[in-house]
Design an enzyme around this catalytic site. Structure first.
Site, PDB file in Angstrom:
ATOM      1  N   CYS A   1      71.680 -24.148   6.205  1.00 29.74           N
ATOM      2  CA  CYS A   1      71.492 -23.368   4.981  1.00 29.74           C
ATOM      3  C   CYS A   1      71.675 -21.876   5.257  1.00 29.74           C
ATOM      4  CB  CYS A   1      70.097 -23.617   4.410  1.00 29.74           C
ATOM      5  SG  CYS A   1      69.761 -22.668   2.909  1.00 29.74           S
TER       6      CYS A   1
ATOM      7  N   CYS B   1      70.321 -27.773  -0.230  1.00 26.58           N
ATOM      8  CA  CYS B   1      68.887 -27.732  -0.541  1.00 26.58           C
ATOM      9  C   CYS B   1      68.578 -28.872  -1.510  1.00 26.58           C
ATOM     10  CB  CYS B   1      68.519 -26.380  -1.130  1.00 26.58           C
ATOM     11  SG  CYS B   1      66.740 -26.047  -1.185  1.00 26.58           S
TER      12      CYS B   1
ATOM     13  N   GLU C   1      79.369 -27.059 -19.342  1.00 23.60           N
ATOM     14  CA  GLU C   1      77.929 -26.823 -19.339  1.00 23.60           C
ATOM     15  C   GLU C   1      77.209 -27.720 -20.337  1.00 23.60           C
ATOM     16  OE1 GLU C   1      76.218 -25.255 -17.211  1.00 23.60           O
ATOM     17  OE2 GLU C   1      77.885 -24.358 -16.139  1.00 23.60           O
TER      18      GLU C   1
ATOM     19  N   CYS D   1      68.279 -27.951   6.125  1.00 21.88           N
ATOM     20  CA  CYS D   1      67.848 -26.577   6.407  1.00 21.88           C
ATOM     21  C   CYS D   1      68.620 -25.943   7.560  1.00 21.88           C
ATOM     22  CB  CYS D   1      66.349 -26.556   6.718  1.00 21.88           C
ATOM     23  SG  CYS D   1      65.308 -27.106   5.332  1.00 21.88           S
TER      24      CYS D   1
ATOM     25  N   CYS E   1      63.750 -18.357   4.155  1.00 23.62           N
ATOM     26  CA  CYS E   1      63.108 -19.426   3.377  1.00 23.62           C
ATOM     27  C   CYS E   1      61.680 -19.665   3.859  1.00 23.62           C
ATOM     28  CB  CYS E   1      63.922 -20.711   3.476  1.00 23.62           C
ATOM     29  SG  CYS E   1      63.214 -22.062   2.519  1.00 23.62           S
TER      30      CYS E   1
END
Length: 332
Positions: free
Chosen positions: A188, A178, A25, A185, A194
């Site tokens: 997805c 995305c 991270e 799309c 959405c």
């Protein structure tokens, strides 16, 4: 990604390694996964545990970090590792609030480590998640002002169980489906709810406040090589850009830098200059080169024997200087 432990491994009783998760991270801040993979593997091979990292020499860690950029992260990495060892017995705390108390850990990293390493129900919001939330809710208010709104949307969806798997899934959704341009799309899993897909606005979200023009700063660096092949370098101050990193002696970086050679010598100006872009400004460095006698005594910096010098240990901006200057100063 090598620092992840998916549902199958969790079910088999293989827990995530908090150290590996935290390391990933920190490295991934402002950096791509492709760039981080090799660095992450190298750090774990050299320093397999947080205790190993805490005991490392600062210069060794900074050299291993060279090329990854945003060098304050490397300094914070060491500060945090040493705090984990000194204050927590070498074991990462497992809650958001406790993680947030560690040096160099902000809200995002605390939430990510708590969720991914310890499966705490914390809301993890990076750029990918912001994009998914903006499109899912057709939110047109621009970033960065919209960040609290998008975080609230993300919080509503964060589950109490398997929060780590969920957090990684949403980040992956933003990274692979995305995407910023041409979102896929049609495949997805959230295509039906959405709102931006329905409105046809997905490609333009999230909106962002226009950035100001990036300024340019200038500087002068002095690259010198002694008659025995040793290079004159210095460790930059701990504070500021490239803090604690090895580099060439030089001037300040400003609109009108003043010459500041480390010693009197027959300096030659190279025809080319080194150019590098940091987060908030472009940098252009004039390069002065000189050959020095064995008796040379610089006012600052130290000579590093050729056998001990590795250009790979330099930050990218300083390595660009070396790439331009070394042909001029190579041994005959």
């Amino acid at each position: 990604m090598p620092w992840r432990v998916g549902p199958a491994l969790r079910k088999a009783g293989v827990p995530p390694d908090p150290y590996a998760v935290w390391l990933s991270e920190v490295m991934l801040q402002q950096t791509t996964v492709a760039a981080v993979r090799d660095y992450h593997a190298r750090f774990l091979s050299i320093w397999p545990t947080v205790a190993d990292l805490a005991a490392a020499e600062d210069a060794e860690v900074m050299a291993a970090w060279a090329g990854l950029g945003y060098y304050a992260r490397a300094r914070n990495l060491l500060r945090c590792a040493r705090a984990v060892v000194a204050d927590h017995g070498g074991v990462f705390p497992d809650t958001y609030d406790a993680l947030l108390q560690l040096p160099g850990i902000g809200p995002y990293t605390a939430a990510a480590v708590a969720a991914i390493a310890f499966d705490r129900p914390e809301t993890v919001v990076d750029g990918n998640v912001e994009r998914v939330m903006a499109r899912l809710h057709d939110e047109h208010r621009p970033l960065p002002a919209a960040k609290p709104i998008l975080t609230a949307f993300a919080k509503e969806l964060t589950p109490d169980k398997r929060a780590g798997d969920y957090a990684q899934a949403v980040m992956d959704l933003g990274a692979t489906i995305c995407t910023p341009r041409s979102p896929a799309c049609g495949i997805c899993p959230w295509r039906d709810p959405c709102k931006a897909r329905v409105a046809g606005t997905a490609p333009e979200l999230p909106k962002k406040t226009p950035k100001k023009a990036t300024p340019t700063r200038f500087g002068i660096v002095y690259v010198a090589r002694r008659a025995d092949g040793a290079w004159l370098l210095e460790t930059r101050p701990e504070s500021g850009l490239l803090g604690g990193m090895l580099g060439w002696p030089g001037s300040d970086w400003s609109d009108d830098p003043k010459p500041d050679p480390p010693l009197d010598a027959d300096w030659t100006l190279l025809d080319e200059e080194a150019r590098h872009t940091f987060t908030h400004f472009h940098l252009r460095l004039k390069i002065m080169c000189a050959r020095l006698p064995l008796a040379a005594k610089p006012a600052r910096g130290r000579f590093i024997p050729a056998a001990e010098f590795s250009p790979a240990a330099l930050p990218t901006a300083m390595r660009k200087v070396f790439d331009l200057a070394h042909a001029t100063l190579r041994e005959n």
